[in-house]
Design an enzyme around this catalytic site. Structure first.
Site, mmCIF file in Angstrom:
data_model
loop_
_atom_site.group_PDB
_atom_site.id
_atom_site.type_symbol
_atom_site.label_atom_id
_atom_site.label_comp_id
_atom_site.label_asym_id
_atom_site.label_seq_id
_atom_site.Cartn_x
_atom_site.Cartn_y
_atom_site.Cartn_z
ATOM 1 N N GLU A 87 14.275 3.910 -16.671
ATOM 2 C CA GLU A 87 15.397 4.507 -15.953
ATOM 3 C C GLU A 87 16.691 3.696 -16.080
ATOM 4 O O GLU A 87 17.761 4.169 -15.676
ATOM 5 C CB GLU A 87 15.043 4.654 -14.466
ATOM 6 C CG GLU A 87 13.944 5.670 -14.184
ATOM 7 C CD GLU A 87 14.362 7.094 -14.498
ATOM 8 O OE1 GLU A 87 15.574 7.360 -14.555
ATOM 9 O OE2 GLU A 87 13.478 7.952 -14.686
ATOM 10 N N GLU A 118 -6.441 -6.027 -20.200
ATOM 11 C CA GLU A 118 -5.774 -7.008 -19.338
ATOM 12 C C GLU A 118 -6.313 -8.419 -19.558
ATOM 13 O O GLU A 118 -5.671 -9.392 -19.174
ATOM 14 C CB GLU A 118 -5.911 -6.614 -17.869
ATOM 15 C CG GLU A 118 -7.304 -6.743 -17.300
ATOM 16 C CD GLU A 118 -7.336 -6.393 -15.819
ATOM 17 O OE1 GLU A 118 -7.971 -7.149 -15.075
ATOM 18 O OE2 GLU A 118 -6.734 -5.381 -15.419
#
Length: 307
Positions: A87, A118
Site C-alpha cells: 500500500e 520459516e
C-alpha cells in the site's frame, strides 16, 4: 530459539476463557471472537513508547533519497507485512524500488501456507545478500513467537551489514526482541484459537505496521492537511479523490481543482501550488527543492510572494 526447557509462548497457550468456544450459539461465538481481539489495541497502547522509538530511528534512515524499507516475515506475519508494504506506493507514492518484502517460502506462500519455510534461515541470509542490504536500509522483522529462524537470521544479517533493524513479536522474552535496534513487544497473550496468530496477534501486527508506516510517511512530508497528497490518480475513482483533495486544501470548487490537476499531469501537490499562484513548472521546481514536502513548498512559495 525454543528448546525443550523453554517456556511455552503465550500465543501457543489455550486461555481458560476461550475453552469450548465452538459450543456457543453462533452469535455468542462471533461476539467472543471479536471481543478476544480487543487485546490487540491494549497491547499497542502498552507498546506505544517502543513504537515511537522505532518510528524515530527509522526516520533517521528513511529521509535519505536512496533509503529502503524491507519487511521480513513467515506465515501470517509475512502476509501481514506484505499488506502494509504493497500500500505504500498507491497511498504515499513511495517508490516501488525502495520497498521489499521477504517472505519465508517465497511468493508461493501467499496462496498456500509454506509452514516449513520459516525454519530456512539460510534463505533469509541469501535474500538480504541479493538486495545488498546496508546502512541505507530499515529492515522490519515480524514473528508472533519471536523465535522464527527465518526472521532471526534476517535480523542478524541486516544488523551485521549496518542496517537499522526493527522487530515485532507477541511474546515477552522473545529472542527477536533482543536481536534488533528497535524492539516492539505486542503482548497479546493466548489466542481464542490456541496457536492461531492470524487472530489477535495478527490484528495487533497489522495495526502496528499501519501506524508505523503512516506515521513515517507523514513525517516524510507525504501527507498534508490530513490528505494523501502524494497519491497517484491512476483511475476514475482516484481522479475524483484527487479533485476533492485539491479542492479542500485550496478552497476551490471541483471544476477548478480538475483544471489545475490537468495542467499538472494529475500531480496533486503541484496542482495545489498552482492554485496558490505558482506556474506549473515553478510548482514542480519548488517541490524538487524540498524533496517533495508540500508544506515546505507552500511556505517557500508564500515567502517568495510576500517578499
Amino acid at each position: 530459539m525454543e528448546g525443550s526447557g523453554a517456556p511455552r509462548p503465550q500465543t501457543e497457550a489455550l486461555g481458560a476463557a476461550f475453552r469450548n468456544l465452538e459450543d456457543l450459539a453462533l452469535g455468542d461465538l462471533a461476539a467472543a471472537l471479536i471481543d478476544s481481539q480487543a487485546g490487540a489495541l491494549a497491547a499497542l497502547h502498552k507498546a506505544l513508547p517502543d513504537l515511537e522509538r522505532a518510528i524515530s530511528v527509522a526516520l533517521e534512515v528513511l529521509r535519505a533519497p536512496d533509503s529502503r524499507l524491507i519487511y521480513c516475515g513467515a506465515g501470517t506475519s509475512g502476509r501481514v507485512a506484505l499488506l502494509d508494504a504493497v500500500e505504500l506506493h498507491p497511498t504515499f507514492n513511495w517508490p516501488s524500488e525502495r520497498v521489499h518484502v521477504l517472505l519465508a517460502g517465497g511468493v508461493q506462500s501467499l496462496g498456500e501456507a509454506q509452514e516449513g519455510a520459516e525454519d530456512d534461515a539460510a534463505s533469509a541470509a541469501r535474500a538480504l545478500a541479493a538486495l545488498d542490504v546496508g546502512p541505507r536500509d530499515v529492515v522490519i522483522g515480524l514473528a508472533a513467537s519471536g523465535t522464527t529462524p527465518f526472521v532471526l537470521q534476517a535480523m542478524a544479517t541486516a544488523r551485521a551489514a549496518g542496517a537499522t533493524t526493527i522487530g515485532i513479536a507477541n511474546n515477552p522474552g522473545a529472542p527477536l526482541l533482543d536481536a534488533v535496534d528497535g524492539p516492539i513487544l505486542l503482548e497479546t497473550g493466548p489466542e481464542a484459537l490456541a496457536g492461531s496468530t492470524r487472530l489477535t496477534a495478527g490484528t495487533s501486527q497489522k495495526i502496528c505496521l499501519n501506524t508505523f508506516s503512516t506515521a513515517v510517511m507523514m513525517r516524510l512530508g507525504r501527507v498534508y492537511g490530513g490528505h494523501m497528497v502524494d497519491m497517484r490518480a491512476t483511475n476514475a475513482k482516484l481522479r475524483k479523490r484527487a479533485q476533492a483533495i485539491v479542492a479542500d486544501i485550496a478552497g476551490c470548487d471541483a471544476e477548478t481543482a480538475r483544471q489545475a490537476l490537468e495542467s499538472c499531469d494529475q500531480n496533486v501537490k503541484q496542482a495545489i501550488l498552482v492554485l496558490k499562484g505558482a506556474a506549473p513548472a515553478d510548482a514542480a521546481r519548488l517541490l524538487d527543492d524540498v524533496s517533495g514536502d508540500l508544506g515546505a513548498a507552500v511556505k517557500a512559495f508564500e515567502g517568495n510572494a510576500s517578499s
